[in-house]
Design a protein around this motif. Sequence first.
Motif, mmCIF file in Angstrom:
data_model
loop_
_atom_site.group_PDB
_atom_site.id
_atom_site.type_symbol
_atom_site.label_atom_id
_atom_site.label_comp_id
_atom_site.label_asym_id
_atom_site.label_seq_id
_atom_site.Cartn_x
_atom_site.Cartn_y
_atom_site.Cartn_z
ATOM 1 N N THR A 154 0.707 -0.944 0.060
ATOM 2 C CA THR A 154 -0.052 0.065 -0.110
ATOM 3 C C THR A 154 0.864 1.257 -0.065
ATOM 4 O OG1 THR A 154 -0.219 -0.057 2.442
ATOM 5 C CG2 THR A 154 -1.780 -1.244 1.109
ATOM 6 N N GLN A 155 2.087 1.105 0.727
ATOM 7 C CA GLN A 155 2.841 2.275 0.937
ATOM 8 C C GLN A 155 3.865 2.419 -0.451
ATOM 9 O OE1 GLN A 155 4.292 2.628 4.824
ATOM 10 N NE2 GLN A 155 2.104 2.150 5.678
ATOM 11 N N ARG A 156 4.457 1.377 -0.916
ATOM 12 C CA ARG A 156 5.612 1.411 -1.952
ATOM 13 C C ARG A 156 5.258 1.372 -3.048
ATOM 14 N NH1 ARG A 156 10.483 1.522 0.524
ATOM 15 N NH2 ARG A 156 10.752 2.961 -1.378
ATOM 16 N N ILE A 157 3.925 0.401 -3.282
ATOM 17 C CA ILE A 157 3.593 0.121 -4.899
ATOM 18 C C ILE A 157 2.431 0.942 -5.025
ATOM 19 C CG2 ILE A 157 2.596 -1.719 -6.274
ATOM 20 C CD1 ILE A 157 4.513 -3.851 -4.403
ATOM 21 N N PHE A 158 1.675 0.895 -4.352
ATOM 22 C CA PHE A 158 0.234 1.522 -4.544
ATOM 23 C C PHE A 158 0.170 3.144 -4.738
ATOM 24 C CE2 PHE A 158 -3.185 -2.050 -3.409
ATOM 25 C CZ PHE A 158 -2.714 -2.887 -4.685
ATOM 26 N N THR A 159 1.440 3.588 -4.365
ATOM 27 C CA THR A 159 1.735 5.037 -4.278
ATOM 28 C C THR A 159 2.340 5.401 -5.630
ATOM 29 O OG1 THR A 159 3.655 4.450 -3.081
ATOM 30 C CG2 THR A 159 1.504 5.359 -1.827
ATOM 31 N N LEU A 160 2.604 4.542 -6.481
ATOM 32 C CA LEU A 160 3.310 4.659 -7.801
ATOM 33 C C LEU A 160 2.223 5.107 -8.910
ATOM 34 C CD1 LEU A 160 5.827 1.687 -8.039
ATOM 35 C CD2 LEU A 160 6.433 4.176 -7.663
ATOM 36 N N PRO A 161 2.483 6.159 -9.770
ATOM 37 C CA PRO A 161 1.596 6.143 -10.684
ATOM 38 C C PRO A 161 0.548 5.090 -11.233
ATOM 39 C CG PRO A 161 3.901 7.143 -11.363
ATOM 40 C CD PRO A 161 3.884 6.298 -10.184
ATOM 41 N N SER A 162 -0.712 5.431 -11.370
ATOM 42 C CA SER A 162 -1.602 4.376 -11.779
ATOM 43 C C SER A 162 -1.137 3.555 -13.144
ATOM 44 C CB SER A 162 -3.047 5.026 -11.893
ATOM 45 O OG SER A 162 -3.402 5.982 -10.882
ATOM 46 N N GLU A 163 -0.474 4.247 -13.649
ATOM 47 C CA GLU A 163 -0.199 3.449 -15.092
ATOM 48 C C GLU A 163 1.037 2.366 -14.945
ATOM 49 O OE1 GLU A 163 -0.219 7.019 -14.806
ATOM 50 O OE2 GLU A 163 -2.324 7.439 -15.270
ATOM 51 N N THR A 164 1.588 2.519 -13.812
ATOM 52 C CA THR A 164 2.766 1.813 -13.889
ATOM 53 C C THR A 164 2.476 0.372 -14.042
ATOM 54 O OG1 THR A 164 3.653 3.393 -11.807
ATOM 55 C CG2 THR A 164 4.762 1.156 -12.283
ATOM 56 N N LEU A 165 3.126 -0.544 -14.908
ATOM 57 C CA LEU A 165 2.820 -1.703 -15.300
ATOM 58 C C LEU A 165 3.579 -2.679 -14.163
ATOM 59 C CD1 LEU A 165 3.668 -1.382 -18.750
ATOM 60 C CD2 LEU A 165 1.326 -1.753 -18.127
ATOM 61 N N ILE A 166 2.785 -3.519 -13.675
ATOM 62 C CA ILE A 166 3.096 -4.457 -12.688
ATOM 63 C C ILE A 166 3.483 -5.610 -13.257
ATOM 64 C CG2 ILE A 166 2.179 -6.083 -10.639
ATOM 65 C CD1 ILE A 166 2.407 -2.896 -10.149
ATOM 66 N N TYR A 167 4.749 -6.401 -13.420
ATOM 67 C CA TYR A 167 5.066 -7.424 -13.779
ATOM 68 C C TYR A 167 5.667 -8.540 -12.678
ATOM 69 C CZ TYR A 167 5.244 -5.716 -18.492
ATOM 70 O OH TYR A 167 4.952 -5.362 -19.962
ATOM 71 N N PRO A 168 4.718 -9.281 -12.511
ATOM 72 C CA PRO A 168 4.937 -10.130 -11.267
ATOM 73 C C PRO A 168 6.321 -11.199 -11.520
ATOM 74 C CG PRO A 168 3.121 -11.005 -12.208
ATOM 75 C CD PRO A 168 3.475 -9.868 -13.027
ATOM 76 N N GLY A 169 6.497 -11.828 -10.260
ATOM 77 C CA GLY A 169 7.478 -13.110 -10.295
ATOM 78 C C GLY A 169 6.928 -14.399 -10.803
ATOM 79 N N HIS A 170 5.761 -14.661 -10.300
ATOM 80 C CA HIS A 170 5.026 -15.774 -11.184
ATOM 81 C C HIS A 170 3.564 -15.633 -11.239
ATOM 82 C CE1 HIS A 170 4.200 -18.048 -6.882
ATOM 83 N NE2 HIS A 170 3.490 -17.126 -6.995
ATOM 84 N N ASP A 171 2.957 -16.447 -11.798
ATOM 85 C CA ASP A 171 1.692 -16.537 -12.075
ATOM 86 C C ASP A 171 1.062 -18.163 -12.410
ATOM 87 O OD1 ASP A 171 -0.922 -14.494 -12.403
ATOM 88 O OD2 ASP A 171 -1.117 -16.260 -13.559
ATOM 89 N N TYR A 172 0.106 -18.401 -11.675
ATOM 90 C CA TYR A 172 -0.180 -19.796 -11.853
ATOM 91 C C TYR A 172 -1.417 -19.837 -13.179
ATOM 92 C CZ TYR A 172 2.316 -20.410 -7.671
ATOM 93 O OH TYR A 172 3.471 -20.575 -6.798
ATOM 94 N N GLN A 173 -1.806 -18.757 -13.486
ATOM 95 C CA GLN A 173 -3.189 -18.885 -14.676
ATOM 96 C C GLN A 173 -2.797 -18.182 -15.744
ATOM 97 O OE1 GLN A 173 -6.558 -17.595 -12.229
ATOM 98 N NE2 GLN A 173 -5.303 -17.961 -10.355
ATOM 99 N N GLY A 174 -1.638 -18.037 -15.999
ATOM 100 C CA GLY A 174 -1.546 -17.650 -17.657
ATOM 101 C C GLY A 174 -1.303 -16.112 -17.694
ATOM 102 N N ARG A 175 -1.588 -15.542 -16.473
ATOM 103 C CA ARG A 175 -1.786 -14.017 -16.899
ATOM 104 C C ARG A 175 -0.067 -13.123 -16.602
ATOM 105 N NH1 ARG A 175 -5.529 -13.727 -11.586
ATOM 106 N NH2 ARG A 175 -3.701 -14.872 -10.849
ATOM 107 N N ARG A 176 0.116 -12.343 -17.665
ATOM 108 C CA ARG A 176 1.634 -11.704 -17.687
ATOM 109 C C ARG A 176 1.684 -10.444 -17.070
ATOM 110 N NH1 ARG A 176 2.104 -16.305 -17.723
ATOM 111 N NH2 ARG A 176 2.818 -17.644 -19.018
#
Length: 231
Positions: A154-176
């Motif tokens: 909430t304080q370090r990620i959700f305070t970044l600009p709304s358009e900031t793209l989130i690339y996670p370290g894994h996903d089990y459902q084919g999302r990227r």
Amino acid sequence: MFKQLYDEISSTLTYVLIDDESRQAVIIDPVDHHLDDYIVLSEQLNIQLKYALETHLHADHITAGGQLRKVLGVQTAVSEQCWTDSADWQLNDGDEITFGQEGIKVIATHGHTSGSLSYLWQDKLFTGYALLINGCGRTDFQGGDAGVLFDSITQRIFTLPSETLIYPGHDYQGRRVSNVAQEKLINSRLAKQSREGFIATMAALNLPNPKMIDVAVPANRKCGVDETTAL
Ligand SMILES: N[C@@H](CCC(=O)N[C@@H](CS)C(=O)NCC(=O)O)C(=O)O
């Protein structure tokens, strides 16, 4: 230039960030059995891998960082809060990683584990297992702490600009990929959630341990290699 790679076995997403002019590059969260793929990719794209960055000490796969160091001279980097001195660089919040003309900012997003980091490059944030797409990393081992993870997100990620793209370290459902605005709205563990509610949700998950945890964590403390052997 930028590449997103996927490991079918652990569902890990690995990233290669490239400075177009100098051809220097960085790899985030490489997986050991893809070493040959990374070498081939480096040749095909005519790039020089400079750093292998870990978002944390993984429990579900072994890093290729140490092998990349031996084969390609890559420097390995992991959070200082992972309490391991085998990496070339012990990273802290606010550190800057440069490759060619490009720069990455280190953002401490602890909570999934004690030393979890995210990496901000241009409009892309590589969140490791802190913030996932419609999820987040579990908090029940390796110094994990649900309250700390809630604060990090909430304080370090959700305070970044709304358009900031989130690339996670894994996903089990084919999302990227996702972005900050979308995760704030639809992440079922975080959207409209209080800190107390989040802590209660995480405490009730009751997940089985990752299959490789007993092998992967000790190996990753040594960058995934036995220092006494050739590879
Ligand atoms: N089933 C997977 C592990 C799944 C798991 O526990 N993943 C961890 C990261 S190592 C996590 O944080 N998962 C978040 C979640 O499942 O919500 C395995 O055996 O390797």
